[in-house]
Motif scaffolding. Structure first.
Motif, mmCIF file in Angstrom:
data_model
loop_
_atom_site.group_PDB
_atom_site.id
_atom_site.type_symbol
_atom_site.label_atom_id
_atom_site.label_comp_id
_atom_site.label_asym_id
_atom_site.label_seq_id
_atom_site.Cartn_x
_atom_site.Cartn_y
_atom_site.Cartn_z
ATOM 1 N N GLN A 118 0.832 -1.208 0.000
ATOM 2 C CA GLN A 118 0.000 0.000 0.000
ATOM 3 C C GLN A 118 0.866 1.258 0.000
ATOM 4 O OE1 GLN A 118 -3.394 0.087 2.798
ATOM 5 N NE2 GLN A 118 -2.852 -2.048 3.215
ATOM 6 N N LEU A 119 1.904 1.237 0.812
ATOM 7 C CA LEU A 119 2.806 2.380 0.912
ATOM 8 C C LEU A 119 3.509 2.633 -0.414
ATOM 9 C CD1 LEU A 119 3.959 4.299 3.232
ATOM 10 C CD2 LEU A 119 5.975 2.863 3.036
ATOM 11 N N ARG A 120 4.048 1.576 -0.995
ATOM 12 C CA ARG A 120 4.734 1.714 -2.290
ATOM 13 C C ARG A 120 3.801 2.277 -3.344
ATOM 14 N NH1 ARG A 120 8.405 -3.218 -4.160
ATOM 15 N NH2 ARG A 120 8.425 -1.828 -5.965
ATOM 16 N N ASP A 121 2.579 1.761 -3.416
ATOM 17 C CA ASP A 121 1.612 2.259 -4.406
ATOM 18 C C ASP A 121 1.383 3.759 -4.242
ATOM 19 O OD1 ASP A 121 1.327 -0.311 -5.419
ATOM 20 O OD2 ASP A 121 -0.603 -0.685 -4.439
ATOM 21 N N ALA A 122 1.194 4.192 -2.997
ATOM 22 C CA ALA A 122 0.914 5.611 -2.734
ATOM 23 C C ALA A 122 2.095 6.502 -3.107
ATOM 24 C CB ALA A 122 0.549 5.814 -1.261
ATOM 25 N N TYR A 123 3.305 6.074 -2.786
ATOM 26 C CA TYR A 123 4.478 6.913 -3.034
ATOM 27 C C TYR A 123 4.957 6.810 -4.479
ATOM 28 C CZ TYR A 123 4.618 8.566 1.692
ATOM 29 O OH TYR A 123 4.299 9.211 2.863
ATOM 30 N N GLU A 124 4.762 5.670 -5.106
ATOM 31 C CA GLU A 124 5.080 5.571 -6.532
ATOM 32 C C GLU A 124 4.128 6.442 -7.344
ATOM 33 O OE1 GLU A 124 5.156 1.311 -7.091
ATOM 34 O OE2 GLU A 124 7.291 1.203 -6.541
ATOM 35 N N ALA A 125 2.876 6.580 -6.880
ATOM 36 C CA ALA A 125 1.919 7.480 -7.535
ATOM 37 C C ALA A 125 2.367 8.938 -7.425
ATOM 38 C CB ALA A 125 0.529 7.309 -6.928
ATOM 39 N N GLN A 126 3.232 9.238 -6.455
ATOM 40 C CA GLN A 126 3.793 10.587 -6.289
ATOM 41 C C GLN A 126 5.074 10.771 -7.105
ATOM 42 O OE1 GLN A 126 2.330 13.105 -4.537
ATOM 43 N NE2 GLN A 126 0.644 11.677 -4.282
ATOM 44 N N GLY A 127 5.453 9.751 -7.867
ATOM 45 C CA GLY A 127 6.637 9.862 -8.714
ATOM 46 C C GLY A 127 7.915 9.350 -8.083
ATOM 47 N N LEU A 128 7.819 8.707 -6.935
ATOM 48 C CA LEU A 128 9.012 8.152 -6.294
ATOM 49 C C LEU A 128 9.258 6.726 -6.777
ATOM 50 C CD1 LEU A 128 8.341 9.528 -2.738
ATOM 51 C CD2 LEU A 128 10.218 10.189 -4.215
ATOM 52 N N VAL A 129 10.517 6.315 -6.689
ATOM 53 C CA VAL A 129 10.927 4.989 -7.133
ATOM 54 C C VAL A 129 11.396 4.180 -5.925
ATOM 55 C CG1 VAL A 129 12.575 3.742 -8.586
ATOM 56 C CG2 VAL A 129 11.615 5.916 -9.377
ATOM 57 N N PHE A 130 10.899 2.948 -5.825
ATOM 58 C CA PHE A 130 11.295 2.051 -4.747
ATOM 59 C C PHE A 130 12.770 1.680 -4.908
ATOM 60 C CE2 PHE A 130 11.931 -2.371 -3.367
ATOM 61 C CZ PHE A 130 11.613 -2.258 -2.032
ATOM 62 N N VAL A 131 13.536 1.751 -3.819
ATOM 63 C CA VAL A 131 14.954 1.381 -3.823
ATOM 64 C C VAL A 131 15.161 0.070 -3.083
ATOM 65 C CG1 VAL A 131 17.276 2.072 -3.109
ATOM 66 C CG2 VAL A 131 15.672 3.790 -3.964
#
Length: 104
Positions: free
Chosen positions: A69-82
């Motif tokens: 859920q967290l990844r989905d929300a922050y990837e929607a903000q243009g961030l990339v999972f590291v």
């Protein structure tokens, strides 16, 4: 004042004060709160991470579905999972806490 009558900081007032202030952008932004506030703060936290070389570290979530859920929300903000780090709870031993690192 951000404090209640007992002297404790009211979390809603503190969050509002942070969101309403223009504190700029930072190389490293860290947030260690539970999932619901992390989800609602996604646009704000994203706006505080420098686009060039910035890092956002998010913790206070449980491994598994909460990380998704967290990844989905922050990837929607243009961030990339590291990367993701997990650790067993010292209190119960049955839950795995997670820390997620993201970049613009």
């Amino acid at each position: 004042s951000l404090c209640t009558e007992s002297g404790a900081v009211d979390p809603d007032d503190a969050a509002s004060a942070l969101i309403d202030s223009d504190v700029g952008q930072f190389d490293i932004v860290v947030a260690n709160v539970l999932l619901p506030p992390l989800l609602s703060l996604a646009p704000y936290l994203r706006s505080r991470v420098k686009r060039d070389g910035g890092v956002l570290i998010l913790s206070g979530i449980l491994a598994g579905d909460q990380v998704s859920q967290l990844r989905d929300a922050y990837e929607a903000q243009g961030l990339v999972f590291v990367e993701e780090h997990t650790q067993a709870s010292e209190c119960t031993g049955s839950s795995m806490w997670a820390c997620v690192v993201m970049r613009p």
